[in-house]
Structures are given as C-alpha cells and as structure tokens.
Scaffold this motif. Structure first.
Motif, mmCIF file in Angstrom:
data_model
loop_
_atom_site.group_PDB
_atom_site.id
_atom_site.type_symbol
_atom_site.label_atom_id
_atom_site.label_comp_id
_atom_site.label_asym_id
_atom_site.label_seq_id
_atom_site.Cartn_x
_atom_site.Cartn_y
_atom_site.Cartn_z
ATOM 1 N N LYS A 63 -8.970 -11.980 -142.469
ATOM 2 C CA LYS A 63 -9.401 -12.507 -141.176
ATOM 3 C C LYS A 63 -9.530 -11.349 -140.200
ATOM 4 N N THR A 65 -9.167 -10.733 -136.579
ATOM 5 C CA THR A 65 -8.483 -11.527 -135.565
ATOM 6 C C THR A 65 -8.878 -11.191 -134.137
ATOM 7 N N LYS A 66 -9.223 -9.919 -133.886
ATOM 8 C CA LYS A 66 -9.662 -9.586 -132.528
ATOM 9 C C LYS A 66 -10.361 -8.243 -132.487
ATOM 10 N N PRO A 86 -10.563 -16.060 -134.726
ATOM 11 C CA PRO A 86 -10.795 -15.178 -135.863
ATOM 12 C C PRO A 86 -11.918 -15.715 -136.754
ATOM 13 N N PHE A 118 -8.929 -5.548 -135.326
ATOM 14 C CA PHE A 118 -7.670 -6.022 -135.889
ATOM 15 C C PHE A 118 -7.952 -7.013 -137.006
ATOM 16 N N LEU A 119 -7.119 -6.950 -138.049
ATOM 17 C CA LEU A 119 -7.288 -7.861 -139.176
ATOM 18 C C LEU A 119 -5.954 -8.423 -139.603
ATOM 19 N N GLN A 120 -6.037 -9.470 -140.396
ATOM 20 C CA GLN A 120 -4.842 -10.054 -141.004
ATOM 21 C C GLN A 120 -5.206 -10.524 -142.401
ATOM 22 N N ASN A 125 1.193 -9.368 -141.616
ATOM 23 C CA ASN A 125 1.057 -9.459 -140.169
ATOM 24 C C ASN A 125 -0.266 -8.860 -139.719
ATOM 25 N N GLU A 126 -0.707 -9.278 -138.526
ATOM 26 C CA GLU A 126 -1.910 -8.707 -137.930
ATOM 27 C C GLU A 126 -1.688 -7.226 -137.678
ATOM 28 N N ARG A 127 -2.758 -6.437 -137.873
ATOM 29 C CA ARG A 127 -2.642 -5.006 -137.602
ATOM 30 C C ARG A 127 -4.002 -4.450 -137.215
#
Length: 160
Positions: A63, A65-66, A86, A118-120, A125-127
């Motif tokens: 995903k 995410t941002k 996302p 940012f991905l997950q 966790n998101e990073r």
C-alpha cells in the motif's frame, strides 16, 4: 517476520531470548525518473505537471499510504493524482501506478522540494521508502521566447 533465538547461560540456568528481525519486506520501490530528480518548468503564475510511474519488486502487493512534500519550495508542488490514498500497488514493473505532480510558481525563480513516498507492506509498519528531488523553474512569459507561425504563401482566399 523472522525471529532468531540465542541461549544465554546465567548462574547455571539457560535462558532463550527471541530476537525479532527489524528489517522490512525485501523488494524495491522504483520510479522511471532519471537520476532521482523530477524537473518541471513553467511560466510564473501558470501550473505545469509531470508524470512518473511507481512500481515495486516485492512478491506481494503493498500500500502506498501517503505522499509528503517537504523543503523550501514545498508549497509550490502538489501530488494531484492518484487522488485517493492509500492505494494498493501490485508487484511488477508492468503493474505500476502513474503519479502526477503539479508545479504552480507564483513568481520567477528556481525552487526545490522533496517528495517522500510512504508505503506499508502486509504485516509491517508504515515507513518512508523513497524520496524524489523536485526542481522547478519559473520564468516570465517573455523569457520563453516568441511564438512564430510559418504560414504557406499560397493561401487561398475564399472571399466573403
């Protein structure tokens, strides 16, 4: 998630300690941007856009995410597509997602910012995984040069 075990002998007792791996999923988030910089140029007061493709090599979907734009010129850059976050990105270069970045300078000058993606991945966790340098150049209309049109000399006149 991988776990590793280590035994420790302490006052005649053996303890097993589980050490959890902290690494993320294996794979690479990629773009089709050359040298990691997305360059845009526009007339001051007018918007321009650039498109790049985002893909990855993980074995399963991830995903996005941002998107976060940072830096001195951040206010002049905006991700306008995809509009909904996302979103899921399937694995493979041929299954990528186009991302459109807009540059809207108010006055003449050179501007920079950074686009953080940012991905997950499932189970992690998101990073922040990828940063792209954004550069924008804004010029006045006169600095772009004059528009010239070559018209053929054998123009037909149909009269009134």
């Amino acid at each position: 998630m991988k776990s590793y075990y280590r035994s420790i002998l302490f006052f005649g007792f053996v303890f097993f300690i589980s050490l959890w791996g902290c690494s993320g999923p294996s794979g690479v988030l990629e773009t089709n941007i050359t040298n990691g910089t997305l360059a845009l140029s526009s007339e001051a007061g007018r918007a321009t856009t650039a498109v790049f493709r985002l893909s990855h090599t993980w074995s399963s979907p991830i995903k996005i995410t941002k998107f976060n734009v940072t830096g001195d010129g951040a206010i002049l850059f905006q991700v306008i597509s995809p509009g909904t976050l996302p979103f899921t990105l399937s694995p493979g270069k041929d299954k990528g997602q186009e991302v459109i970045v807009q540059f809207l300078p108010e006055k003449e000058g050179d501007y920079t910012a950074t686009l953080e993606i940012f991905l997950q991945a499932e189970g992690y966790n998101e990073r922040e995984d990828l940063s792209i340098k954004l550069t924008g150049t804004a010029k006045t209309a006169s600095s772009f040069g004059a528009l010239s049109i070559d018209a053929p000399s054998n123009v037909l006149d149909f009269g009134e």
